[in-house]
Design a protein around this motif. Sequence first.
Motif, PDB file in Angstrom:
ATOM      1  N   LYS A 170       0.833  -1.210   0.000  1.00  0.00           N
ATOM      2  CA  LYS A 170       0.000   0.000   0.000  1.00  0.00           C
ATOM      3  C   LYS A 170       0.863   1.254   0.000  1.00  0.00           C
ATOM      4  N   LYS A 171       1.932   1.246   0.768  1.00  0.00           N
ATOM      5  CA  LYS A 171       2.830   2.390   0.839  1.00  0.00           C
ATOM      6  C   LYS A 171       3.488   2.635  -0.520  1.00  0.00           C
ATOM      7  N   GLU A 173       2.201   1.794  -3.426  1.00  0.00           N
ATOM      8  CA  GLU A 173       1.162   2.308  -4.326  1.00  0.00           C
ATOM      9  C   GLU A 173       0.933   3.797  -4.096  1.00  0.00           C
ATOM     10  N   GLN A 174       0.936   4.216  -2.823  1.00  0.00           N
ATOM     11  CA  GLN A 174       0.742   5.631  -2.518  1.00  0.00           C
ATOM     12  C   GLN A 174       1.891   6.468  -3.063  1.00  0.00           C
ATOM     13  N   ASN A 177       1.453   6.850  -6.799  1.00  0.00           N
ATOM     14  CA  ASN A 177       0.414   7.798  -7.197  1.00  0.00           C
ATOM     15  C   ASN A 177       0.819   9.240  -6.917  1.00  0.00           C
ATOM     16  N   GLY A 179       1.281  10.653  -3.980  1.00  0.00           N
ATOM     17  CA  GLY A 179       0.689  11.192  -2.762  1.00  0.00           C
ATOM     18  C   GLY A 179      -0.669  11.814  -3.006  1.00  0.00           C
ATOM     19  N   GLU A 181      -3.509  10.476  -2.737  1.00  0.00           N
ATOM     20  CA  GLU A 181      -4.434  10.087  -1.675  1.00  0.00           C
ATOM     21  C   GLU A 181      -3.995  10.754  -0.382  1.00  0.00           C
ATOM     22  N   LYS A 183      -4.207  11.340   3.639  1.00  0.00           N
ATOM     23  CA  LYS A 183      -4.568  10.588   4.832  1.00  0.00           C
ATOM     24  C   LYS A 183      -5.731  11.269   5.525  1.00  0.00           C
TER      25      LYS A 183
END
Length: 193
Positions: A170-171, A173-174, A177, A179, A181, A183
Amino acid sequence: MATQAASFSGSLKKAVAGIKRINLDGLRWRVFDAKGQVLGRLASQISTVLQAKDKPTYCPNRDDGDICIVLNAKDIGITGRKLTDKYVGHLKERSLKDQMAKDPTEVIRKAVWRMLPTNNLRDDRDRKLRIFEGSEHPFGDKPLEPFVMPPRTVREMRPRARRAMIRAQKKAEQAENGGAEVKKGKKRAPSQV
Protein backbone atom coordinates in the motif's frame (compact mmCIF):
# COMPACT_ATOMS: atom_id res chain seq x y z
CA MET A 1 29.61 -47.77 -24.96
CA ALA A 2 32.19 -47.25 -27.66
CA THR A 3 30.00 -44.83 -29.65
CA GLN A 4 29.04 -42.76 -26.61
CA ALA A 5 32.57 -42.92 -25.17
CA ALA A 6 33.96 -41.59 -28.46
CA SER A 7 31.84 -38.43 -28.14
CA PHE A 8 32.70 -37.98 -24.45
CA SER A 9 35.47 -35.38 -24.27
CA GLY A 10 36.44 -35.88 -20.61
CA SER A 11 38.69 -38.45 -19.00
CA LEU A 12 37.08 -41.86 -19.61
CA LYS A 13 39.45 -43.55 -17.15
CA LYS A 14 38.41 -41.15 -14.38
CA ALA A 15 34.70 -41.44 -15.28
CA VAL A 16 34.56 -45.23 -14.99
CA ALA A 17 37.08 -45.64 -12.15
CA GLY A 18 35.82 -47.85 -9.35
CA ILE A 19 32.70 -49.08 -11.20
CA LYS A 20 34.14 -52.57 -11.55
CA ARG A 21 34.15 -52.93 -7.75
CA ILE A 22 30.40 -52.24 -7.56
CA ASN A 23 27.86 -55.05 -7.85
CA LEU A 24 25.54 -53.60 -10.52
CA ASP A 25 22.86 -56.31 -10.29
CA GLY A 26 19.46 -54.75 -9.70
CA LEU A 27 20.73 -51.18 -9.57
CA ARG A 28 19.18 -48.38 -11.58
CA TRP A 29 21.13 -45.61 -13.30
CA ARG A 30 19.54 -42.32 -12.18
CA VAL A 31 20.39 -39.09 -14.03
CA PHE A 32 20.17 -35.74 -12.22
CA ASP A 33 20.23 -32.50 -14.20
CA ALA A 34 21.84 -29.82 -12.02
CA LYS A 35 20.98 -26.95 -14.37
CA GLY A 36 19.09 -24.33 -12.37
CA GLN A 37 18.84 -26.52 -9.24
CA VAL A 38 19.78 -25.28 -5.77
CA LEU A 39 22.92 -27.00 -4.46
CA GLY A 40 21.62 -28.14 -1.07
CA ARG A 41 18.27 -29.42 -2.36
CA LEU A 42 19.95 -31.37 -5.16
CA ALA A 43 22.57 -32.84 -2.80
CA SER A 44 19.90 -34.02 -0.35
CA GLN A 45 17.99 -35.80 -3.13
CA ILE A 46 21.19 -37.44 -4.40
CA SER A 47 22.11 -38.65 -0.91
CA THR A 48 18.60 -40.10 -0.50
CA VAL A 49 19.00 -42.10 -3.73
CA LEU A 50 22.55 -43.21 -2.83
CA GLN A 51 21.32 -44.53 0.54
CA ALA A 52 18.29 -46.23 -1.12
CA LYS A 53 15.92 -44.35 1.17
CA ASP A 54 13.54 -43.95 -1.76
CA LYS A 55 13.11 -47.74 -2.03
CA PRO A 56 10.64 -49.78 0.03
CA THR A 57 13.44 -52.24 0.85
CA TYR A 58 15.58 -49.63 2.65
CA CYS A 59 17.84 -51.04 5.32
CA PRO A 60 20.45 -48.78 6.97
CA ASN A 61 23.15 -51.47 7.11
CA ARG A 62 22.96 -52.47 3.41
CA ASP A 63 24.21 -50.60 0.38
CA ASP A 64 21.33 -50.91 -2.09
CA GLY A 65 21.49 -47.37 -3.46
CA ASP A 66 21.35 -46.63 -7.17
CA ILE A 67 24.07 -45.21 -9.38
CA CYS A 68 23.71 -41.41 -9.64
CA ILE A 69 24.92 -39.44 -12.65
CA VAL A 70 24.88 -35.66 -12.23
CA LEU A 71 25.04 -33.55 -15.39
CA ASN A 72 25.62 -29.80 -15.91
CA ALA A 73 27.46 -29.28 -12.63
CA LYS A 74 28.74 -25.90 -13.81
CA ASP A 75 25.15 -24.56 -13.98
CA ILE A 76 24.19 -25.32 -10.36
CA GLY A 77 22.44 -22.52 -8.47
CA ILE A 78 23.74 -21.10 -5.21
CA THR A 79 21.36 -18.95 -3.15
CA GLY A 80 22.09 -15.91 -1.06
CA ARG A 81 25.62 -14.56 -0.65
CA LYS A 82 27.26 -17.97 -0.34
CA LEU A 83 29.37 -17.49 -3.47
CA THR A 84 31.38 -14.74 -1.82
CA ASP A 85 30.90 -15.39 1.91
CA LYS A 86 31.33 -19.19 2.06
CA TYR A 87 34.81 -20.68 2.01
CA VAL A 88 35.79 -24.16 0.87
CA GLY A 89 37.05 -26.35 3.68
CA HIS A 90 37.13 -23.43 6.13
CA LEU A 91 40.09 -21.95 4.28
CA LYS A 92 40.05 -18.20 3.79
CA GLU A 93 42.12 -18.51 0.62
CA ARG A 94 39.41 -20.00 -1.65
CA SER A 95 35.79 -18.84 -1.75
CA LEU A 96 32.98 -20.94 -3.17
CA LYS A 97 33.00 -18.76 -6.29
CA ASP A 98 36.67 -19.60 -6.90
CA GLN A 99 36.02 -23.31 -6.35
CA MET A 100 33.08 -23.24 -8.78
CA ALA A 101 35.36 -21.68 -11.40
CA LYS A 102 38.11 -24.23 -10.73
CA ASP A 103 36.11 -27.47 -10.34
CA PRO A 104 32.30 -27.38 -9.88
CA THR A 105 32.10 -31.17 -9.62
CA GLU A 106 34.00 -31.09 -6.34
CA VAL A 107 31.47 -28.66 -4.82
CA ILE A 108 28.60 -31.08 -5.48
CA ARG A 109 30.65 -34.09 -4.36
CA LYS A 110 31.49 -32.48 -1.00
CA ALA A 111 27.88 -31.40 -0.45
CA VAL A 112 26.65 -34.97 -1.02
CA TRP A 113 29.55 -36.50 0.95
CA ARG A 114 28.68 -34.45 4.02
CA MET A 115 25.03 -35.54 3.82
CA LEU A 116 25.87 -39.24 3.87
CA PRO A 117 26.06 -40.95 7.26
CA THR A 118 29.57 -41.51 8.60
CA ASN A 119 29.93 -45.29 8.52
CA ASN A 120 31.67 -48.07 6.58
CA LEU A 121 29.27 -47.76 3.64
CA ARG A 122 30.14 -44.13 2.94
CA ASP A 123 33.01 -44.87 0.52
CA ASP A 124 30.95 -47.41 -1.43
CA ARG A 125 28.10 -44.94 -1.77
CA ASP A 126 30.46 -42.21 -2.92
CA ARG A 127 31.81 -44.58 -5.57
CA LYS A 128 28.29 -44.75 -7.08
CA LEU A 129 28.23 -40.98 -7.66
CA ARG A 130 29.43 -39.68 -11.04
CA ILE A 131 29.45 -35.91 -11.64
CA PHE A 132 30.12 -34.21 -14.98
CA GLU A 133 30.53 -30.50 -15.76
CA GLY A 134 28.59 -30.61 -19.02
CA SER A 135 25.82 -32.74 -20.46
CA GLU A 136 28.17 -35.38 -21.94
CA HIS A 137 28.79 -38.67 -20.15
CA PRO A 138 30.17 -42.09 -21.17
CA PHE A 139 27.23 -44.14 -19.86
CA GLY A 140 24.96 -43.90 -22.92
CA ASP A 141 24.63 -47.68 -23.27
CA LYS A 142 23.13 -48.09 -19.78
CA PRO A 143 19.36 -47.93 -19.11
CA LEU A 144 19.26 -44.37 -17.75
CA GLU A 145 16.29 -43.02 -15.78
CA PRO A 146 15.95 -39.24 -15.42
CA PHE A 147 15.29 -38.15 -11.84
CA VAL A 148 12.45 -35.68 -11.43
CA MET A 149 12.99 -33.32 -8.51
CA PRO A 150 9.99 -33.19 -6.16
CA PRO A 151 8.10 -29.89 -6.16
CA ARG A 152 9.18 -27.41 -3.56
CA THR A 153 6.57 -26.84 -0.89
CA VAL A 154 6.34 -23.28 0.31
CA ARG A 155 4.71 -22.78 3.66
CA GLU A 156 2.04 -20.20 4.15
CA MET A 157 3.15 -16.80 5.32
CA ARG A 158 2.70 -15.93 8.99
CA PRO A 159 -0.07 -13.38 9.71
CA ARG A 160 2.27 -10.68 11.02
CA ALA A 161 4.56 -10.96 8.01
CA ARG A 162 1.55 -10.95 5.67
CA ARG A 163 0.23 -7.74 7.25
CA ALA A 164 3.65 -6.11 6.95
CA MET A 165 3.83 -7.12 3.28
CA ILE A 166 0.36 -5.64 2.60
CA ARG A 167 1.32 -2.39 4.35
CA ALA A 168 4.47 -2.16 2.27
CA GLN A 169 2.50 -2.73 -0.93
CA LYS A 170 0.00 0.00 0.00
CA LYS A 171 2.83 2.39 0.84
CA ALA A 172 4.47 1.68 -2.53
CA GLU A 173 1.16 2.31 -4.33
CA GLN A 174 0.74 5.63 -2.52
CA ALA A 175 4.25 6.71 -3.45
CA GLU A 176 3.57 5.64 -7.04
CA ASN A 177 0.41 7.80 -7.20
CA GLY A 178 2.42 10.79 -6.08
CA GLY A 179 0.69 11.19 -2.76
CA ALA A 180 -2.68 11.96 -4.42
CA GLU A 181 -4.43 10.09 -1.68
CA VAL A 182 -4.59 12.25 1.44
CA LYS A 183 -4.57 10.59 4.83
CA LYS A 184 -7.76 11.00 6.79
CA GLY A 185 -7.39 12.89 10.03
CA LYS A 186 -7.70 16.20 11.79
CA LYS A 187 -6.31 19.32 10.23
CA ARG A 188 -3.94 21.28 12.42
CA ALA A 189 -4.30 25.00 12.74
CA PRO A 190 -1.34 27.01 11.53
CA SER A 191 0.86 28.13 14.35
CA GLN A 192 0.70 31.76 15.34
CA VAL A 193 3.87 33.68 15.80
